[in-house]
Design a protein around this motif. Structure first.
Motif, PDB file in Angstrom:
ATOM      1  N   SER A   3      84.842  -2.436  71.657  1.00 16.18           N
ATOM      2  CA  SER A   3      85.395  -1.741  72.823  1.00 16.18           C
ATOM      3  C   SER A   3      84.417  -1.703  73.989  1.00 16.18           C
ATOM      4  O   SER A   3      84.831  -1.700  75.147  1.00 16.18           O
ATOM      5  N   GLN A   7      85.327  -3.091  77.659  1.00 17.60           N
ATOM      6  CA  GLN A   7      85.249  -2.274  78.865  1.00 17.60           C
ATOM      7  C   GLN A   7      84.356  -2.922  79.920  1.00 17.60           C
ATOM      8  O   GLN A   7      84.684  -2.902  81.114  1.00 17.60           O
ATOM      9  N   ILE A   8      83.248  -3.506  79.521  1.00 18.03           N
ATOM     10  CA  ILE A   8      82.365  -4.191  80.476  1.00 18.03           C
ATOM     11  C   ILE A   8      83.101  -5.368  81.112  1.00 18.03           C
ATOM     12  O   ILE A   8      83.058  -5.567  82.328  1.00 18.03           O
ATOM     13  N   LEU A  10      86.422  -5.763  81.317  1.00 15.78           N
ATOM     14  CA  LEU A  10      87.525  -5.232  82.120  1.00 15.78           C
ATOM     15  C   LEU A  10      87.036  -4.726  83.469  1.00 15.78           C
ATOM     16  O   LEU A  10      87.585  -5.083  84.519  1.00 15.78           O
ATOM     17  N   TRP A  11      85.995  -3.888  83.480  1.00 18.74           N
ATOM     18  CA  TRP A  11      85.493  -3.337  84.736  1.00 18.74           C
ATOM     19  C   TRP A  11      84.799  -4.403  85.586  1.00 18.74           C
ATOM     20  O   TRP A  11      84.845  -4.355  86.817  1.00 18.74           O
ATOM     21  N   GLY A  12      84.191  -5.366  84.962  1.00 18.39           N
ATOM     22  CA  GLY A  12      83.568  -6.464  85.709  1.00 18.39           C
ATOM     23  C   GLY A  12      84.596  -7.309  86.449  1.00 18.39           C
ATOM     24  O   GLY A  12      84.446  -7.625  87.628  1.00 18.39           O
ATOM     25  N   THR A  14      87.663  -6.344  87.199  1.00 15.14           N
ATOM     26  CA  THR A  14      88.280  -5.471  88.206  1.00 15.14           C
ATOM     27  C   THR A  14      87.386  -5.380  89.449  1.00 15.14           C
ATOM     28  O   THR A  14      87.872  -5.459  90.579  1.00 15.14           O
ATOM     29  N   GLY A  15      86.078  -5.236  89.249  1.00 13.87           N
ATOM     30  CA  GLY A  15      85.149  -5.182  90.374  1.00 13.87           C
ATOM     31  C   GLY A  15      85.137  -6.479  91.162  1.00 13.87           C
ATOM     32  O   GLY A  15      85.103  -6.465  92.398  1.00 13.87           O
TER      33      GLY A  15
END
Length: 153
Positions: A3, A7-8, A10-12, A14-15
């Motif tokens: 997970s 998350q890294i 996903l957020w990467g 998205t950024g």
């Protein structure tokens, strides 16, 4: 994949997407500002030649060999060249020396522009005139506008 890695990732992603969107919006804003400036320059008709006194002015009335140009504030007569035969009221003339003549008429002097001051004549609602007055005159179309057959995108 655990997970934390998810998350890294996903957020990467998205950024990165948000960064690309912000860069795209910024470039669009810069282009719109440049187009607005180009539109102002075309409306003033200073890019058609190096003479800053040149303007595109509407013909308000005609007599044989003489036309009266009206920009809303002043009306100045101009001697017409023989090459412009089909001129009618409502057409537009690209004339040089407009600004000094306008200042002189505001001071109460009588001014008549010569045939050498007339550069070009445009009928109303021609695409070339509309494009130049709205600032889309010499801009190369991009890929999307070529694809959709639109100019000015």
């Amino acid at each position: 994949m655990n997970s934390v890695t998810f998350q890294i990732l996903l957020w990467g992603v998205t950024g990165l997407l948000l960064a690309f969107l912000c860069i795209g919006w910024w470039r669009q804003d810069v282009r719109e500002r440049r187009e607005a400036e180009l539109g102002r320059r075309w409306r003033n008709a200073t890019t058609w030649n190096a003479d800053p006194s040149a303007r595109v002015v509407r013909v308000s009335r005609l007599e044989p060999g003489v036309a009266w140009l009206d920009d809303g504030d002043t009306e100045i007569s101009v001697d017409l060249p023989d090459a412009i035969a089909s001129l009618e009221a409502g057409w537009y003339l690209h004339v040089t020396g407009w600004m000094p003549a306008r200042r002189a008429t505001r001071k109460g002097q009588t001014v008549t522009l010569s045939t050498a001051n007339v550069r070009d004549a445009f009928p109303p609602h021609t695409p070339a005139l509309n494009d130049r007055l709205t600032g889309m005159g010499d801009r190369k179309p991009g890929f999307v506008s070529r694809l959709l057959r639109l100019r000015g995108l």
